[in-house]
Design a protein around this motif. Structure first.
Motif, PDB file in Angstrom:
ATOM      1  N   GLY A  45     -16.045  -0.414 -13.717  1.00  0.00           N
ATOM      2  CA  GLY A  45     -15.258  -1.279 -14.727  1.00  0.00           C
ATOM      3  C   GLY A  45     -14.010  -0.803 -15.176  1.00  0.00           C
ATOM      4  N   LYS A  46     -13.439   0.100 -14.551  1.00  0.00           N
ATOM      5  CA  LYS A  46     -12.156   0.893 -15.002  1.00  0.00           C
ATOM      6  C   LYS A  46     -11.128   0.163 -14.273  1.00  0.00           C
ATOM      7  CE  LYS A  46     -14.514   3.265 -18.049  1.00  0.00           C
ATOM      8  NZ  LYS A  46     -14.308   2.968 -19.434  1.00  0.00           N
ATOM      9  N   LYS A  47      -9.767   0.431 -14.976  1.00  0.00           N
ATOM     10  CA  LYS A  47      -8.506  -0.094 -14.051  1.00  0.00           C
ATOM     11  C   LYS A  47      -8.047   1.195 -13.610  1.00  0.00           C
ATOM     12  CE  LYS A  47      -6.996  -3.705 -16.951  1.00  0.00           C
ATOM     13  NZ  LYS A  47      -7.056  -3.227 -18.633  1.00  0.00           N
ATOM     14  N   ALA A  48      -7.506   1.273 -12.145  1.00  0.00           N
ATOM     15  CA  ALA A  48      -7.084   2.550 -11.680  1.00  0.00           C
ATOM     16  C   ALA A  48      -5.958   2.228 -10.709  1.00  0.00           C
ATOM     17  CB  ALA A  48      -8.355   2.962 -10.820  1.00  0.00           C
ATOM     18  N   THR A  49      -5.122   3.245 -10.923  1.00  0.00           N
ATOM     19  CA  THR A  49      -3.742   3.248 -10.373  1.00  0.00           C
ATOM     20  C   THR A  49      -4.078   4.282  -9.320  1.00  0.00           C
ATOM     21  OG1 THR A  49      -2.580   2.368 -12.201  1.00  0.00           O
ATOM     22  CG2 THR A  49      -1.344   3.214 -10.392  1.00  0.00           C
ATOM     23  N   LEU A  50      -3.652   3.988  -7.945  1.00  0.00           N
ATOM     24  CA  LEU A  50      -3.655   5.086  -6.961  1.00  0.00           C
ATOM     25  C   LEU A  50      -2.162   5.515  -6.464  1.00  0.00           C
ATOM     26  CD1 LEU A  50      -6.788   3.651  -4.818  1.00  0.00           C
ATOM     27  CD2 LEU A  50      -6.661   4.884  -7.014  1.00  0.00           C
ATOM     28  N   LEU A  51      -1.842   6.684  -6.573  1.00  0.00           N
ATOM     29  CA  LEU A  51      -0.577   7.207  -6.144  1.00  0.00           C
ATOM     30  C   LEU A  51      -0.847   8.291  -5.261  1.00  0.00           C
ATOM     31  CD1 LEU A  51       1.638   7.127  -9.520  1.00  0.00           C
ATOM     32  CD2 LEU A  51       1.338   5.280  -7.960  1.00  0.00           C
ATOM     33  N   CYS A  52       0.281   8.091  -4.289  1.00  0.00           N
ATOM     34  CA  CYS A  52       0.484   9.265  -3.354  1.00  0.00           C
ATOM     35  C   CYS A  52       1.879   8.919  -2.849  1.00  0.00           C
ATOM     36  CB  CYS A  52      -0.287   9.146  -2.070  1.00  0.00           C
ATOM     37  SG  CYS A  52      -0.073  10.155  -0.833  1.00  0.00           S
ATOM     38  N   ASP A  53       2.908  10.144  -3.001  1.00  0.00           N
ATOM     39  CA  ASP A  53       4.168  10.046  -2.726  1.00  0.00           C
ATOM     40  C   ASP A  53       4.443   9.542  -1.201  1.00  0.00           C
ATOM     41  OD1 ASP A  53       4.746  11.461  -4.906  1.00  0.00           O
ATOM     42  OD2 ASP A  53       5.895  12.848  -4.216  1.00  0.00           O
ATOM     43  N   ASP A  54       3.599   9.661  -0.317  1.00  0.00           N
ATOM     44  CA  ASP A  54       4.045   9.229   0.967  1.00  0.00           C
ATOM     45  C   ASP A  54       3.224   8.008   1.514  1.00  0.00           C
ATOM     46  OD1 ASP A  54       6.043  11.359   1.879  1.00  0.00           O
ATOM     47  OD2 ASP A  54       4.157  12.560   1.216  1.00  0.00           O
ATOM     48  N   GLY A  55       2.521   7.330   0.485  1.00  0.00           N
ATOM     49  CA  GLY A  55       1.667   6.136   0.984  1.00  0.00           C
ATOM     50  C   GLY A  55       0.783   6.543   1.952  1.00  0.00           C
ATOM     51  N   LEU A  56       0.121   5.370   2.409  1.00  0.00           N
ATOM     52  CA  LEU A  56      -0.902   5.624   3.401  1.00  0.00           C
ATOM     53  C   LEU A  56      -0.676   5.235   4.835  1.00  0.00           C
ATOM     54  CD1 LEU A  56      -4.675   4.421   2.679  1.00  0.00           C
ATOM     55  CD2 LEU A  56      -3.619   3.462   4.665  1.00  0.00           C
ATOM     56  N   PRO A  57      -0.574   6.161   5.735  1.00  0.00           N
ATOM     57  CA  PRO A  57      -0.524   5.977   7.114  1.00  0.00           C
ATOM     58  C   PRO A  57      -1.329   4.904   7.633  1.00  0.00           C
ATOM     59  CG  PRO A  57      -0.749   8.359   6.998  1.00  0.00           C
ATOM     60  CD  PRO A  57      -1.196   7.505   5.687  1.00  0.00           C
ATOM     61  N   LEU A  63      -9.349   1.783   5.393  1.00  0.00           N
ATOM     62  CA  LEU A  63     -10.130   2.132   3.944  1.00  0.00           C
ATOM     63  C   LEU A  63     -10.193   1.274   3.110  1.00  0.00           C
ATOM     64  CD1 LEU A  63      -8.775   5.897   3.957  1.00  0.00           C
ATOM     65  CD2 LEU A  63     -11.119   5.140   3.987  1.00  0.00           C
ATOM     66  N   PRO A  64     -10.919   0.926   2.377  1.00  0.00           N
ATOM     67  CA  PRO A  64     -10.903   0.134   1.076  1.00  0.00           C
ATOM     68  C   PRO A  64     -10.078   0.439   0.195  1.00  0.00           C
ATOM     69  CG  PRO A  64     -13.149   1.171   1.052  1.00  0.00           C
ATOM     70  CD  PRO A  64     -12.422   1.424   2.266  1.00  0.00           C
ATOM     71  N   MET A  65      -9.383  -0.455  -0.459  1.00  0.00           N
ATOM     72  CA  MET A  65      -8.337  -0.265  -1.345  1.00  0.00           C
ATOM     73  C   MET A  65      -6.996   0.515  -0.801  1.00  0.00           C
ATOM     74  SD  MET A  65     -10.344   0.866  -4.893  1.00  0.00           S
ATOM     75  CE  MET A  65      -8.937   0.262  -5.803  1.00  0.00           C
ATOM     76  N   ALA A  66      -6.852   0.412   0.686  1.00  0.00           N
ATOM     77  CA  ALA A  66      -5.750   1.160   1.305  1.00  0.00           C
ATOM     78  C   ALA A  66      -4.623   0.585   0.706  1.00  0.00           C
ATOM     79  CB  ALA A  66      -6.066   1.033   2.951  1.00  0.00           C
ATOM     80  N   ARG A  67      -4.226  -0.634   0.476  1.00  0.00           N
ATOM     81  CA  ARG A  67      -2.941  -1.119   0.281  1.00  0.00           C
ATOM     82  C   ARG A  67      -2.670  -0.854  -1.096  1.00  0.00           C
ATOM     83  NH1 ARG A  67      -3.261  -7.377   1.784  1.00  0.00           N
ATOM     84  NH2 ARG A  67      -1.103  -7.238   0.948  1.00  0.00           N
ATOM     85  N   GLN A  68      -3.843  -0.289  -2.080  1.00  0.00           N
ATOM     86  CA  GLN A  68      -3.548   0.040  -3.338  1.00  0.00           C
ATOM     87  C   GLN A  68      -2.863   1.436  -3.376  1.00  0.00           C
ATOM     88  OE1 GLN A  68      -5.714  -2.276  -2.868  1.00  0.00           O
ATOM     89  NE2 GLN A  68      -6.699  -2.721  -4.588  1.00  0.00           N
ATOM     90  N   VAL A  69      -3.233   2.270  -2.284  1.00  0.00           N
ATOM     91  CA  VAL A  69      -2.218   3.620  -2.444  1.00  0.00           C
ATOM     92  C   VAL A  69      -0.804   3.450  -2.084  1.00  0.00           C
ATOM     93  CG1 VAL A  69      -2.341   5.694  -1.450  1.00  0.00           C
ATOM     94  CG2 VAL A  69      -4.615   4.714  -1.678  1.00  0.00           C
ATOM     95  N   GLN A  70      -0.090   3.859  -3.113  1.00  0.00           N
ATOM     96  CA  GLN A  70       1.365   3.472  -3.156  1.00  0.00           C
ATOM     97  C   GLN A  70       2.261   4.608  -3.597  1.00  0.00           C
ATOM     98  OE1 GLN A  70       2.818  -0.173  -3.923  1.00  0.00           O
ATOM     99  NE2 GLN A  70       1.395  -1.007  -2.446  1.00  0.00           N
ATOM    100  N   LYS A  75       4.939  -0.974 -10.225  1.00  0.00           N
ATOM    101  CA  LYS A  75       3.289  -1.076 -10.491  1.00  0.00           C
ATOM    102  C   LYS A  75       2.726  -0.140 -11.578  1.00  0.00           C
ATOM    103  CE  LYS A  75       1.705  -3.603  -6.715  1.00  0.00           C
ATOM    104  NZ  LYS A  75       0.526  -3.173  -5.576  1.00  0.00           N
ATOM    105  N   ARG A  76       3.590   1.060 -11.517  1.00  0.00           N
ATOM    106  CA  ARG A  76       2.951   2.206 -12.411  1.00  0.00           C
ATOM    107  C   ARG A  76       3.160   1.954 -13.870  1.00  0.00           C
ATOM    108  NH1 ARG A  76       5.569   7.881 -11.505  1.00  0.00           N
ATOM    109  NH2 ARG A  76       7.235   6.806 -12.660  1.00  0.00           N
TER     110      ARG A  76
END
Ligand SMILES: [Mn+2]
Length: 330
Positions: A45-57, A63-70, A75-76
Protein backbone atom coordinates in the motif's frame (compact mmCIF):
# COMPACT_ATOMS: atom_id res chain seq x y z
CA UNK A 1 12.46 -11.97 12.12
CA UNK A 2 16.07 -10.79 11.92
CA UNK A 3 16.55 -7.31 13.52
CA UNK A 4 17.64 -5.82 10.17
CA UNK A 5 14.54 -7.19 8.46
CA UNK A 6 12.42 -5.80 11.31
CA UNK A 7 14.10 -2.40 10.92
CA UNK A 8 13.35 -2.41 7.18
CA UNK A 9 9.72 -3.40 7.76
CA UNK A 10 9.32 -0.62 10.34
CA UNK A 11 10.93 1.97 8.05
CA UNK A 12 8.65 0.95 5.17
CA UNK A 13 5.54 0.99 7.38
CA UNK A 14 6.36 4.49 8.61
CA UNK A 15 7.05 5.87 5.11
CA UNK A 16 4.55 7.33 2.69
CA UNK A 17 6.58 8.17 -0.41
CA UNK A 18 9.40 5.76 -1.09
CA UNK A 19 12.17 6.14 -3.65
CA UNK A 20 13.88 3.03 -5.00
CA UNK A 21 17.12 3.38 -6.97
CA UNK A 22 19.30 0.80 -8.70
CA UNK A 23 22.68 1.11 -10.38
CA UNK A 24 23.69 2.89 -13.56
CA UNK A 25 24.03 0.62 -16.59
CA UNK A 26 21.49 -1.76 -15.05
CA UNK A 27 21.73 -5.53 -15.51
CA UNK A 28 19.01 -8.13 -14.95
CA UNK A 29 19.57 -8.24 -11.20
CA UNK A 30 19.40 -4.46 -10.90
CA UNK A 31 16.14 -4.36 -12.87
CA UNK A 32 14.69 -7.47 -11.23
CA UNK A 33 15.46 -5.94 -7.82
CA UNK A 34 14.03 -2.49 -8.48
CA UNK A 35 10.81 -3.84 -10.02
CA UNK A 36 10.48 -6.48 -7.27
CA UNK A 37 10.74 -3.75 -4.65
CA UNK A 38 8.18 -1.67 -6.57
CA UNK A 39 5.71 -4.57 -6.72
CA UNK A 40 6.23 -5.42 -3.04
CA UNK A 41 5.80 -1.80 -1.89
CA UNK A 42 2.64 -1.48 -3.95
CA UNK A 43 1.33 -4.66 -2.32
CA UNK A 44 2.03 -3.04 1.06
CA UNK A 45 0.00 0.00 0.00
CA UNK A 46 2.96 2.37 -0.46
CA UNK A 47 3.73 4.85 -3.22
CA UNK A 48 7.01 4.00 -4.90
CA UNK A 49 9.11 5.90 -7.45
CA UNK A 50 11.60 3.72 -9.34
CA UNK A 51 14.71 5.47 -10.68
CA UNK A 52 17.61 4.25 -12.76
CA UNK A 53 19.87 6.66 -14.68
CA UNK A 54 19.87 4.53 -17.84
CA UNK A 55 16.23 3.41 -17.79
CA UNK A 56 15.25 -0.15 -18.68
CA UNK A 57 16.57 -1.89 -21.82
CA UNK A 58 13.82 -3.20 -24.09
CA UNK A 59 14.61 -6.89 -23.56
CA UNK A 60 13.51 -6.50 -19.93
CA UNK A 61 10.16 -4.94 -20.81
CA UNK A 62 8.37 -8.14 -19.71
CA UNK A 63 9.04 -7.18 -16.09
CA UNK A 64 6.03 -5.84 -14.16
CA UNK A 65 6.35 -2.09 -13.60
CA UNK A 66 9.02 -1.96 -16.35
CA UNK A 67 7.63 1.34 -17.64
CA UNK A 68 7.88 2.91 -14.20
CA UNK A 69 11.68 2.45 -14.19
CA UNK A 70 12.89 5.83 -15.44
CA UNK A 71 15.84 8.21 -15.32
CA UNK A 72 15.34 11.21 -12.99
CA UNK A 73 12.57 13.34 -14.53
CA UNK A 74 9.67 15.62 -13.67
CA UNK A 75 7.69 12.70 -12.22
CA UNK A 76 10.13 12.69 -9.34
CA UNK A 77 8.83 14.27 -6.15
CA UNK A 78 10.74 17.01 -4.37
CA UNK A 79 11.04 14.98 -1.19
CA UNK A 80 10.84 11.35 -0.10
CA UNK A 81 10.57 9.78 3.37
CA UNK A 82 12.64 6.74 2.52
CA UNK A 83 15.23 5.70 -0.07
CA UNK A 84 15.91 2.04 -0.81
CA UNK A 85 19.06 1.33 -2.86
CA UNK A 86 19.14 -2.12 -4.44
CA UNK A 87 22.17 -3.87 -5.98
CA UNK A 88 24.40 -0.79 -5.40
CA UNK A 89 27.84 -1.31 -3.85
CA UNK A 90 28.25 2.39 -3.05
CA UNK A 91 26.34 5.66 -3.35
CA UNK A 92 27.97 6.71 -6.62
CA UNK A 93 26.52 3.61 -8.33
CA UNK A 94 23.12 5.29 -8.00
CA UNK A 95 24.39 7.98 -10.37
CA UNK A 96 22.40 11.16 -11.01
CA UNK A 97 19.25 9.53 -9.62
CA UNK A 98 20.81 10.03 -6.20
CA UNK A 99 23.30 12.85 -6.81
CA UNK A 100 20.65 15.30 -8.07
CA UNK A 101 18.02 14.70 -5.37
CA UNK A 102 16.70 18.17 -4.44
CA UNK A 103 16.44 17.29 -0.73
CA UNK A 104 18.23 14.70 1.35
CA UNK A 105 16.16 11.60 2.17
CA UNK A 106 16.03 11.08 5.96
CA UNK A 107 16.46 7.30 5.87
CA UNK A 108 18.46 5.21 3.42
CA UNK A 109 18.23 1.40 3.20
CA UNK A 110 21.10 -0.37 1.43
CA UNK A 111 20.22 -3.84 0.11
CA UNK A 112 23.08 -5.45 -1.78
CA UNK A 113 25.32 -8.46 -2.33
CA UNK A 114 28.56 -6.88 -3.61
CA UNK A 115 31.59 -7.91 -1.54
CA UNK A 116 32.92 -4.36 -1.99
CA UNK A 117 29.79 -2.73 -0.47
CA UNK A 118 30.72 0.36 1.54
CA UNK A 119 27.86 -0.11 4.04
CA UNK A 120 26.47 3.32 3.19
CA UNK A 121 23.05 4.34 4.46
CA UNK A 122 21.20 3.91 7.75
CA UNK A 123 20.03 0.30 7.47
CA UNK A 124 22.27 -2.18 5.66
CA UNK A 125 21.12 -5.57 4.43
CA UNK A 126 24.34 -6.64 2.73
CA UNK A 127 24.78 -10.37 2.05
CA UNK A 128 27.90 -11.05 -0.05
CA UNK A 129 27.13 -14.80 -0.19
CA UNK A 130 23.86 -14.12 -2.01
CA UNK A 131 24.10 -14.85 -5.75
CA UNK A 132 21.88 -11.89 -6.55
CA UNK A 133 20.26 -8.96 -4.82
CA UNK A 134 16.91 -10.59 -5.60
CA UNK A 135 17.94 -13.66 -3.57
CA UNK A 136 18.23 -11.30 -0.56
CA UNK A 137 14.88 -9.72 -1.45
CA UNK A 138 13.21 -13.14 -1.57
CA UNK A 139 14.17 -13.82 2.06
CA UNK A 140 13.30 -10.26 3.08
CA UNK A 141 9.86 -10.37 1.47
CA UNK A 142 9.09 -13.72 3.08
CA UNK A 143 10.06 -12.29 6.48
CA UNK A 144 7.95 -9.17 5.84
CA UNK A 145 4.88 -11.23 4.96
CA UNK A 146 4.82 -10.13 1.32
CA UNK A 147 2.95 -12.62 -0.91
CA UNK A 148 5.15 -13.99 -3.69
CA UNK A 149 2.80 -13.38 -6.62
CA UNK A 150 3.59 -14.38 -10.20
CA UNK A 151 4.63 -10.77 -10.90
CA UNK A 152 6.99 -10.74 -7.97
CA UNK A 153 8.36 -14.17 -8.89
CA UNK A 154 9.17 -12.93 -12.42
CA UNK A 155 11.21 -10.04 -11.00
CA UNK A 156 13.03 -12.12 -8.41
CA UNK A 157 13.88 -15.00 -10.76
CA UNK A 158 15.20 -12.52 -13.35
CA UNK A 159 17.86 -11.38 -10.88
CA UNK A 160 18.79 -14.93 -9.89
CA UNK A 161 19.02 -16.20 -13.47
CA UNK A 162 20.98 -13.26 -14.88
CA UNK A 163 23.51 -12.78 -12.07
CA UNK A 164 24.25 -16.56 -12.04
CA UNK A 165 24.40 -16.70 -15.86
CA UNK A 166 21.74 -19.41 -15.69
CA UNK A 167 22.80 -21.14 -12.44
CA UNK A 168 26.39 -21.54 -13.65
CA UNK A 169 28.42 -19.38 -11.22
CA UNK A 170 30.35 -20.60 -8.16
CA UNK A 171 28.02 -18.98 -5.62
CA UNK A 172 25.01 -21.07 -6.67
CA UNK A 173 23.87 -23.29 -3.80
CA UNK A 174 21.07 -25.74 -3.15
CA UNK A 175 19.29 -22.81 -1.51
CA UNK A 176 19.50 -20.82 -4.77
CA UNK A 177 17.87 -23.71 -6.60
CA UNK A 178 15.19 -24.10 -3.92
CA UNK A 179 14.34 -20.39 -4.21
CA UNK A 180 14.26 -20.68 -8.00
CA UNK A 181 11.91 -23.66 -7.78
CA UNK A 182 9.64 -21.75 -5.36
CA UNK A 183 9.56 -18.89 -7.88
CA UNK A 184 8.70 -21.24 -10.75
CA UNK A 185 5.96 -22.72 -8.54
CA UNK A 186 4.68 -19.17 -8.07
CA UNK A 187 4.37 -18.85 -11.84
CA UNK A 188 7.69 -17.39 -13.00
CA UNK A 189 8.48 -18.24 -16.63
CA UNK A 190 12.05 -19.60 -16.55
CA UNK A 191 12.50 -20.11 -20.34
CA UNK A 192 11.29 -16.55 -21.04
CA UNK A 193 13.60 -15.10 -18.39
CA UNK A 194 16.57 -17.12 -19.68
CA UNK A 195 15.97 -16.05 -23.27
CA UNK A 196 15.34 -12.38 -22.58
CA UNK A 197 17.78 -12.05 -19.69
CA UNK A 198 20.73 -13.99 -21.06
CA UNK A 199 20.48 -15.07 -24.68
CA UNK A 200 18.83 -12.40 -26.79
CA UNK A 201 20.71 -9.28 -27.81
CA UNK A 202 20.56 -6.58 -30.48
CA UNK A 203 22.76 -6.53 -33.58
CA UNK A 204 24.80 -3.70 -32.02
CA UNK A 205 25.98 -6.15 -29.35
CA UNK A 206 27.21 -8.56 -32.03
CA UNK A 207 28.99 -5.59 -33.66
CA UNK A 208 30.55 -4.68 -30.32
CA UNK A 209 31.91 -8.24 -30.09
CA UNK A 210 33.22 -7.93 -33.65
CA UNK A 211 35.15 -4.76 -32.76
CA UNK A 212 36.29 -6.12 -29.42
CA UNK A 213 37.49 -9.47 -30.79
CA UNK A 214 39.38 -7.67 -33.56
CA UNK A 215 41.35 -5.64 -30.99
CA UNK A 216 41.79 -8.44 -28.45
CA UNK A 217 45.22 -9.09 -26.92
CA UNK A 218 46.57 -11.76 -24.56
CA UNK A 219 49.74 -11.15 -22.50
CA UNK A 220 50.91 -12.72 -19.23
CA UNK A 221 47.49 -14.18 -18.49
CA UNK A 222 45.61 -10.93 -19.10
CA UNK A 223 43.21 -10.89 -22.03
CA UNK A 224 41.76 -7.52 -22.90
CA UNK A 225 40.27 -5.35 -25.57
CA UNK A 226 39.03 -1.79 -26.01
CA UNK A 227 36.35 -0.02 -28.02
CA UNK A 228 36.77 3.72 -28.56
CA UNK A 229 34.00 6.29 -28.62
CA UNK A 230 33.98 6.69 -32.42
CA UNK A 231 33.62 2.94 -32.93
CA UNK A 232 30.95 2.69 -30.25
CA UNK A 233 28.89 5.54 -31.70
CA UNK A 234 29.22 4.18 -35.24
CA UNK A 235 27.38 1.00 -34.20
CA UNK A 236 24.92 2.83 -31.93
CA UNK A 237 25.97 0.89 -28.83
CA UNK A 238 24.73 3.02 -25.93
CA UNK A 239 25.24 0.67 -23.03
CA UNK A 240 27.89 0.81 -20.31
CA UNK A 241 28.03 -2.99 -20.02
CA UNK A 242 30.13 -5.12 -22.35
CA UNK A 243 27.21 -7.19 -23.66
CA UNK A 244 28.72 -10.44 -22.39
CA UNK A 245 32.05 -9.94 -24.18
CA UNK A 246 34.05 -9.76 -20.97
CA UNK A 247 32.53 -13.11 -19.85
CA UNK A 248 33.43 -14.70 -23.17
CA UNK A 249 37.04 -13.49 -22.92
CA UNK A 250 37.26 -14.53 -19.26
CA UNK A 251 36.63 -18.13 -20.27
CA UNK A 252 39.58 -18.31 -22.67
CA UNK A 253 41.68 -21.16 -21.23
CA UNK A 254 44.97 -19.28 -21.43
CA UNK A 255 43.61 -16.22 -19.61
CA UNK A 256 43.57 -15.60 -15.85
CA UNK A 257 41.72 -12.27 -15.98
CA UNK A 258 39.77 -10.54 -18.75
CA UNK A 259 39.08 -6.84 -19.20
CA UNK A 260 36.96 -4.89 -21.67
CA UNK A 261 37.36 -1.10 -21.93
CA UNK A 262 34.53 0.93 -23.36
CA UNK A 263 35.02 4.64 -24.02
CA UNK A 264 31.86 6.67 -23.33
CA UNK A 265 30.86 9.96 -24.94
CA UNK A 266 31.83 11.99 -21.85
CA UNK A 267 35.40 10.69 -22.24
CA UNK A 268 35.26 8.30 -19.28
CA UNK A 269 36.15 4.65 -19.77
CA UNK A 270 33.95 1.86 -18.40
CA UNK A 271 35.91 -1.27 -17.58
CA UNK A 272 34.50 -4.76 -16.97
CA UNK A 273 36.63 -7.47 -15.34
CA UNK A 274 36.05 -11.24 -15.13
CA UNK A 275 38.05 -14.24 -13.96
CA UNK A 276 37.63 -17.80 -12.80
CA UNK A 277 38.64 -19.26 -9.40
CA UNK A 278 41.14 -19.13 -7.78
CA UNK A 279 41.65 -15.63 -9.21
CA UNK A 280 39.71 -12.61 -7.95
CA UNK A 281 39.06 -9.23 -9.56
CA UNK A 282 37.15 -7.41 -6.80
CA UNK A 283 40.36 -5.97 -5.26
CA UNK A 284 41.64 -4.90 -8.68
CA UNK A 285 38.38 -3.06 -9.40
CA UNK A 286 38.36 -1.53 -5.92
CA UNK A 287 41.95 -0.27 -6.38
CA UNK A 288 40.79 1.41 -9.59
CA UNK A 289 37.91 3.16 -7.82
CA UNK A 290 35.22 0.61 -8.70
CA UNK A 291 33.92 -2.54 -7.08
CA UNK A 292 32.03 -5.77 -7.56
CA UNK A 293 32.30 -9.48 -6.88
CA UNK A 294 35.39 -11.74 -6.71
CA UNK A 295 34.71 -13.12 -10.21
CA UNK A 296 32.95 -10.15 -11.82
CA UNK A 297 33.76 -6.50 -11.14
CA UNK A 298 34.18 -3.17 -12.85
CA UNK A 299 35.19 0.45 -12.60
CA UNK A 300 35.00 3.76 -14.41
CA UNK A 301 38.26 5.54 -15.29
CA UNK A 302 39.13 8.96 -16.64
CA UNK A 303 40.24 9.09 -20.26
CA UNK A 304 41.95 9.20 -22.60
CA UNK A 305 41.36 5.58 -23.55
CA UNK A 306 45.04 4.75 -24.13
CA UNK A 307 45.97 6.02 -20.67
CA UNK A 308 43.15 3.99 -19.06
CA UNK A 309 44.27 0.94 -21.04
CA UNK A 310 47.88 1.29 -19.88
CA UNK A 311 46.69 1.47 -16.26
CA UNK A 312 44.36 -1.53 -16.58
CA UNK A 313 47.02 -3.62 -18.31
CA UNK A 314 49.74 -2.77 -15.75
CA UNK A 315 47.49 -3.36 -12.75
CA UNK A 316 45.82 -6.40 -14.28
CA UNK A 317 49.15 -8.11 -14.92
CA UNK A 318 50.39 -7.16 -11.45
CA UNK A 319 47.22 -8.65 -9.90
CA UNK A 320 47.81 -11.91 -11.78
CA UNK A 321 51.47 -12.04 -10.66
CA UNK A 322 50.58 -11.39 -7.03
CA UNK A 323 47.74 -13.89 -6.95
CA UNK A 324 49.84 -16.57 -8.66
CA UNK A 325 52.59 -16.19 -6.07
CA UNK A 326 49.92 -16.53 -3.37
CA UNK A 327 48.67 -19.83 -4.88
CA UNK A 328 52.18 -21.32 -4.97
CA UNK A 329 52.67 -20.57 -1.25
CA UNK A 330 49.58 -22.55 -0.29
MN1 LIG B 1 23.59 -8.05 -8.65
Amino acid sequence: MHPTEQAILTAVQQAENILVITHVGPDGDALGSITAMGVALRQLGKKATLLCDDGLPERFNYLPMARQVQPPNEKRLTSYDLLIAVDCGDETRMGQSFATLPTAVPTIINIDHHVTNTYFGDIQLVVPEAVSATEILYDLFRAMGVTITTDLAMCLLTGVVTDTLGFRTVGVTAKTLRIASELVDAGADLPLITTRGLSSHPYSTAQLWQLGLNNMRLEDGLIWTKINNTQREAIGYNNTSTGGLVNFLGNVNQAAISAVLLEMDDGTVRVGFRCNPPYSVSELALNLGGGGHPLAAGCSLDGPLDKAEALVVAMGKETIRQQQSGFSED
